[in-house]
Design a protein around this motif. Structure first.
Motif, PDB file in Angstrom:
ATOM      1  N   GLN A   1      -6.527  21.806  -0.866  1.00  0.00           N
ATOM      2  CA  GLN A   1      -6.859  20.276  -1.257  1.00  0.00           C
ATOM      3  C   GLN A   1      -7.695  20.385  -2.631  1.00  0.00           C
ATOM      4  OE1 GLN A   1      -9.129  17.835   1.380  1.00  0.00           O
ATOM      5  NE2 GLN A   1      -8.052  15.889   0.514  1.00  0.00           N
ATOM      6  N   ARG A   2      -6.987  19.928  -3.403  1.00  0.00           N
ATOM      7  CA  ARG A   2      -7.699  19.868  -4.932  1.00  0.00           C
ATOM      8  C   ARG A   2      -8.357  18.450  -5.228  1.00  0.00           C
ATOM      9  NH1 ARG A   2      -3.040  20.652  -8.548  1.00  0.00           N
ATOM     10  NH2 ARG A   2      -2.200  18.890  -7.418  1.00  0.00           N
ATOM     11  N   SER A   3      -7.957  17.540  -4.478  1.00  0.00           N
ATOM     12  CA  SER A   3      -8.639  15.990  -4.853  1.00  0.00           C
ATOM     13  C   SER A   3      -8.457  15.305  -3.629  1.00  0.00           C
ATOM     14  CB  SER A   3      -7.888  15.296  -6.075  1.00  0.00           C
ATOM     15  OG  SER A   3      -6.645  15.329  -5.711  1.00  0.00           O
ATOM     16  N   SER A   4      -9.243  14.193  -3.467  1.00  0.00           N
ATOM     17  CA  SER A   4      -9.225  13.561  -2.206  1.00  0.00           C
ATOM     18  C   SER A   4      -7.939  12.616  -1.881  1.00  0.00           C
ATOM     19  CB  SER A   4     -10.432  12.340  -2.233  1.00  0.00           C
ATOM     20  OG  SER A   4     -10.032  11.521  -3.269  1.00  0.00           O
ATOM     21  N   THR A   5      -7.509  12.744  -0.784  1.00  0.00           N
ATOM     22  CA  THR A   5      -6.271  12.077  -0.285  1.00  0.00           C
ATOM     23  C   THR A   5      -6.527  10.798   0.504  1.00  0.00           C
ATOM     24  OG1 THR A   5      -5.164  14.123  -0.414  1.00  0.00           O
ATOM     25  CG2 THR A   5      -4.164  12.579   0.902  1.00  0.00           C
ATOM     26  N   HIS A   6      -5.551   9.810   0.612  1.00  0.00           N
ATOM     27  CA  HIS A   6      -5.708   8.596   1.482  1.00  0.00           C
ATOM     28  C   HIS A   6      -4.751   8.896   2.548  1.00  0.00           C
ATOM     29  CE1 HIS A   6      -5.577   4.636   2.834  1.00  0.00           C
ATOM     30  NE2 HIS A   6      -4.563   4.223   2.454  1.00  0.00           N
ATOM     31  N   ILE A   7      -4.990   8.894   3.911  1.00  0.00           N
ATOM     32  CA  ILE A   7      -4.195   8.891   4.811  1.00  0.00           C
ATOM     33  C   ILE A   7      -4.000   7.740   5.770  1.00  0.00           C
ATOM     34  CG2 ILE A   7      -3.495  10.370   6.884  1.00  0.00           C
ATOM     35  CD1 ILE A   7      -5.009  12.834   5.824  1.00  0.00           C
ATOM     36  N   VAL A   8      -3.085   7.441   6.174  1.00  0.00           N
ATOM     37  CA  VAL A   8      -2.795   6.206   7.167  1.00  0.00           C
ATOM     38  C   VAL A   8      -1.964   6.639   8.132  1.00  0.00           C
ATOM     39  CG1 VAL A   8      -3.252   4.067   6.398  1.00  0.00           C
ATOM     40  CG2 VAL A   8      -1.462   4.774   5.546  1.00  0.00           C
ATOM     41  N   LYS A   9      -2.135   6.265   9.326  1.00  0.00           N
ATOM     42  CA  LYS A   9      -1.362   6.881  10.327  1.00  0.00           C
ATOM     43  C   LYS A   9      -0.231   5.966  10.130  1.00  0.00           C
ATOM     44  CE  LYS A   9      -3.787   9.088  13.944  1.00  0.00           C
ATOM     45  NZ  LYS A   9      -2.587  10.269  14.029  1.00  0.00           N
ATOM     46  N   SER A  10       1.219   6.478  10.310  1.00  0.00           N
ATOM     47  CA  SER A  10       2.525   5.532  10.334  1.00  0.00           C
ATOM     48  C   SER A  10       2.420   4.359  11.219  1.00  0.00           C
ATOM     49  CB  SER A  10       3.702   6.393  10.576  1.00  0.00           C
ATOM     50  OG  SER A  10       4.968   5.564  10.550  1.00  0.00           O
ATOM     51  N   ASP A  11       2.028   4.650  12.575  1.00  0.00           N
ATOM     52  CA  ASP A  11       2.345   3.518  13.507  1.00  0.00           C
ATOM     53  C   ASP A  11       1.338   2.358  13.070  1.00  0.00           C
ATOM     54  OD1 ASP A  11       4.044   4.769  15.056  1.00  0.00           O
ATOM     55  OD2 ASP A  11       2.468   5.501  16.433  1.00  0.00           O
ATOM     56  N   THR A  12       0.124   2.964  12.633  1.00  0.00           N
ATOM     57  CA  THR A  12      -0.967   1.681  12.201  1.00  0.00           C
ATOM     58  C   THR A  12      -0.555   1.079  11.022  1.00  0.00           C
ATOM     59  OG1 THR A  12      -2.242   3.400  13.167  1.00  0.00           O
ATOM     60  CG2 THR A  12      -3.184   1.457  11.682  1.00  0.00           C
ATOM     61  N   LEU A  13       0.232   1.934  10.209  1.00  0.00           N
ATOM     62  CA  LEU A  13       0.544   1.120   8.791  1.00  0.00           C
ATOM     63  C   LEU A  13       1.824  -0.006   9.030  1.00  0.00           C
ATOM     64  CD1 LEU A  13       0.733   1.118   5.852  1.00  0.00           C
ATOM     65  CD2 LEU A  13       2.339   2.941   5.649  1.00  0.00           C
ATOM     66  N   MET A  14       2.722   0.586  10.141  1.00  0.00           N
ATOM     67  CA  MET A  14       3.753  -0.471  10.552  1.00  0.00           C
ATOM     68  C   MET A  14       3.126  -1.672  11.223  1.00  0.00           C
ATOM     69  SD  MET A  14       6.057   1.122   9.450  1.00  0.00           S
ATOM     70  CE  MET A  14       5.149   2.408   8.488  1.00  0.00           C
ATOM     71  N   ASP A  15       2.155  -1.607  11.962  1.00  0.00           N
ATOM     72  CA  ASP A  15       1.616  -2.604  12.852  1.00  0.00           C
ATOM     73  C   ASP A  15       0.839  -3.522  11.974  1.00  0.00           C
ATOM     74  OD1 ASP A  15       2.515  -1.724  15.007  1.00  0.00           O
ATOM     75  OD2 ASP A  15       0.382  -1.263  15.841  1.00  0.00           O
ATOM     76  N   ILE A  16      -0.001  -2.704  11.043  1.00  0.00           N
ATOM     77  CA  ILE A  16      -1.063  -3.862  10.227  1.00  0.00           C
ATOM     78  C   ILE A  16      -0.521  -4.007   8.764  1.00  0.00           C
ATOM     79  CG2 ILE A  16      -3.549  -3.831   9.498  1.00  0.00           C
ATOM     80  CD1 ILE A  16      -4.351  -2.171  12.080  1.00  0.00           C
ATOM     81  N   GLY A  17       0.099  -3.071   8.302  1.00  0.00           N
ATOM     82  CA  GLY A  17       0.339  -3.001   6.929  1.00  0.00           C
ATOM     83  C   GLY A  17       1.680  -3.969   6.583  1.00  0.00           C
ATOM     84  N   LEU A  18       2.691  -3.549   7.450  1.00  0.00           N
ATOM     85  CA  LEU A  18       4.060  -4.119   6.937  1.00  0.00           C
ATOM     86  C   LEU A  18       4.541  -5.125   7.965  1.00  0.00           C
ATOM     87  CD1 LEU A  18       5.918  -0.940   5.693  1.00  0.00           C
ATOM     88  CD2 LEU A  18       5.449  -2.911   4.062  1.00  0.00           C
TER      89      LEU A  18
END
Ligand SMILES: Cc1cc2nc3c(=O)[nH]c(=O)nc-3n(C[C@H](O)[C@H](O)[C@H](O)COP(=O)(O)OP(=O)(O)OC[C@H]3O[C@@H](n4cnc5c(N)ncnc54)[C@H](O)[C@@H]3O)c2cc1C
Length: 611
Positions: free
Chosen positions: A372-389
């Motif tokens: 890992q060279r720099s920070s990364t943003h992670i979201v769980k797919s299920d959570t993204l589907m529920d809350i994000g999309l």
């Protein structure tokens, strides 16, 4: 006989509908007078007007009273917009009145979505979206306009559909030049090719691969789409309702091939564009291609680079790459895990491809280390589907009347300037929901981020097109230590190892550079010239002044789907949603030029960065 007449009920002027209608009446008369100040007065002090082609022959967002006044002053007389009418009852929630509307211009018909707030004792526009749907007199042959498909009667020398298609294919590029040449036949080139076909604009899509869909087939074998089916439809032809939520890459490849065929997209496989140059005087490109190994010259008027924003591999140059004895390749060249069972694999990078590749290598029993060279943003797919999309792209959204087309417009109606403010609360919810997971990742030493302002994945995608992972399982391997994690910068390679700046040595049989992709104007440099690439400037990003997206603020995605500083040169691509939605506006811009309409571009893209 006396007749008593019931007094006619006065329409209630306080309903959202009546207020929105009154607003549009005032708006239309101010527009008719091309009175920029009067239109600005109808807008809230904080206001955004996003226009997709209908007023500006551009994709542009103006902000504030001065921006609105300028757009109106510069364009209203020519555009002659009129007939503004609500297409469904206006709605009010949380102090915001939302109204869908239709309208006409001197050349076309459009759709819009407005949000109003109460200010200074009246309704004022806060966000205002106007989009062009069609050009009058040149509507697409769909629905009631669909072609008959047959000429009933008896004719000598009848030409069948198949014969006509074969003749057309034989003529294209030989005796008939395509008006538009689309280089790159991935989902972007195919979607645009399909739109132009419907519009009757002579176009040709070319791709170096053997078959449409190969760009997905050739990616690592475990890959499935990270976005759900409702977000991924292509124009005109939706996935069937038994289509999986997350399509495996080969299935998407097959769909693209099938789609290309049934939508009759003129498409040459095994065709590579080797160079292109523009003749200013003739307004025409000369494009050298090799079709199945045979050289051929094409002369399109418009050239679209749909060569992929995830196509121009960024491979770091590191000392020792020439002496390393194992295998090394960019993630885009990674064949999949099968050959690496029991091998030591070092994956440099910590975003989507890195995680997917690490996960697949682990599954076959490789010894895997992620750098890992720099920070990364992670979201769980299920959570993204529920809350994000979920509110826009889901089975529930469709059941609630939010069709894909509607969802696309709702999404488009949120100005980029304030989009992050809608996103931040969603990502706060996600962080809370999966707190335990994030705690475990940090305990494992993983360097997380949520975007510079906490606005999460979608803003990162729009701003820089990188820096995130939609977790479909591989993050747990890092949290559990099944995939080893080291943090730091790579210094060099030896014959058998990757060495970090702090001296850590990672033995390796395989090094995968999951190091992302470069700006798409690099394609223009390769194919046309560095001069043209520089004239066009950086492609993608909003100018948000956040990492990898330097300012100044652009308000739109740089150079995407809209006129560039190089006449006749366009960029198309993005995820499936963008390919679908923005191909509508690119196709209409190309069609207008094909028809010879006057297309003065308001606020042509300025260039602030070269690449
Ligand atoms: C690992 C990975 C996972 C992704 N997952 C998703 C996802 O789940 N959902 C989503 O929407 N997006 C996803 N994306 C992002 C994006 O949708 C894809 O990159 C997609 O393939 C982009 O489509 P495109 O048509 O713009 O470009 P590409 O698919 O890259 O197609 C470009 C085409 O141009 C051709 N080409 C290039 N140069 C030439 C030339 N000189 N002559 C002829 N042909 C040429 C190439 O052969 C290629 O076929 C993912 C990307 C990657 C890398």
């Amino acid at each position: 006989m006396t007749q008593t007449l019931e007094p006619q009920a006065e329409p209630d002027a306080t309903t959202p509908d009546a207020r929105a209608q009154a607003w549009f009446a005032a708006f239309e008369s101010a527009l008719a007078a091309a009175d920029g100040a009067a239109v600005a007065d109808l807008c809230a002090r904080e206001c955004y007007w996003r226009d997709l082609v209908s007023f500006s022959w551009n994709l542009t967002t103006v902000e504030g009273h001065a921006g609105v006044a300028d757009l109106v002053t510069e364009n209203a007389a020519r555009v002659a917009a009129h007939g503004f009418a609500l297409t469904e009852p206006a709605d009010e929630a949380d102090g915001v009145v939302t109204a869908w509307f239709g309208f006409e211009t001197s050349v076309g018909r459009g759709t819009g979505l407005a949000r109003f707030v109460e200010e200074d004792g009246g309704l004022r526009a806060w966000t205002f979206l106007t989009t062009l749907d069609e050009i009058k007199g040149h509507e697409e042959p769909r629905g009631t306009r669909r072609p008959k498909g047959v000429a009933h009667g008896a004719f000598k020398d009848r030409v069948t559909w198949k014969e006509a298609r074969e003749q057309e294919a034989a003529d294209l590029g030989v005796t008939e030049q395509p008006y538009v040449l689309i280089i790159g036949g991935g989902q972007g080139g195919i979607a645009l090719g399909s739109r132009l076909r419907q519009h009757g604009v002579p176009a040709l899509t070319i791709d170096k691969h053997d078959r449409p869909g190969d760009q997905w087939r050739r990616r690592y074998k475990s890959l499935c789409l990270h976005d759900p089916v409702w977000y991924d439809h292509l124009p005109y032809l939706k996935f069937p309702d038994n289509w999986p939520v997350f399509a495996p890459k080969d299935k998407i490849g097959d769909w693209l091939e099938f789609y290309t065929r049934v939508m009759e997209v003129p498409y040459w496989s095994k065709t590579v564009a080797t160079s292109a140059s523009y003749d200013e005087e003739r307004g025409e490109w000369t494009v050298e291609v090799e079709r199945d190994g045979q050289p051929l010259t094409l002369h399109p008027t418009q050239l679209v680079l749909a060569t992929g924003m995830s196509g121009k591999a960024n491979v770091p140059r590191l000392p020792g790459q020439d002496v390393f004895r194992g295998e090394q390749h960019h993630s885009s060249q990674h064949p999949g895990p099968d050959a690496y069972a029991g091998k030591k694999c070092v994956v440099i990078g910590s975003n989507n491809s890195a995680f997917d590749i690490c996960g697949a290598l682990w599954e076959v029993g490789a010894d895997v280390t992620m750098v890992q060279r720099s920070s990364t943003h992670i979201v769980k797919s299920d959570t993204l589907m529920d809350i994000g999309l979920g509110a826009l792209y889901s089975e529930e959204a469709v059941a609630g009347g939010v069709t894909t087309e509607k969802a696309d417009l709702i999404f488009a109606s949120l100005p980029y300037r304030i989009l992050h403010t809608f996103q931040i609360p969603l990502y706060d919810q996600m962080r809370e929901k999966d707190k335990d997971f994030y705690d475990r990742m940090e305990k494992a030493g993983f360097w997380l981020d949520w975007g510079p302002d906490g606005s999460g994945l979608f803003m990162k995608y729009l701003r820089r097109g990188s820096g995130y992972y939609i977790d479909v399982g591989a993050a747990e391997l890092v949290a559990d230590g099944e995939v080893k994690l080291v943090r730091g910068q790579v210094d060099h390679l030896t014959e058998s190892a990757v060495v970090l700046e702090d001296g850590t040595e990672l033995d390796a049989d395989l090094v995968v550079y999951a190091t992302g992709y470069g700006s798409m104007n690099g394609w223009a440099a390769d194919l046309i010239s560095q001069e043209v690439a520089d004239r066009v400037g950086k492609v993608w990003g909003l100018g948000s002044d956040t990492p990898k997206d330097p300012g100044p603020w652009e308000g739109e995605q740089r150079n995407m789907w809209k006129p560039t500083q190089q006449p006749g040169l366009w960029f198309h691509g993005g995820n499936l949603h963008q390919s679908r939605h923005y191909s509508q506006f690119l196709a209409l811009q190309l069609k207008a030029r094909y028809l010879g309409l006057d297309t003065p571009v308001y606020r042509l893209q300025e260039v602030h960065h070269l690449g």
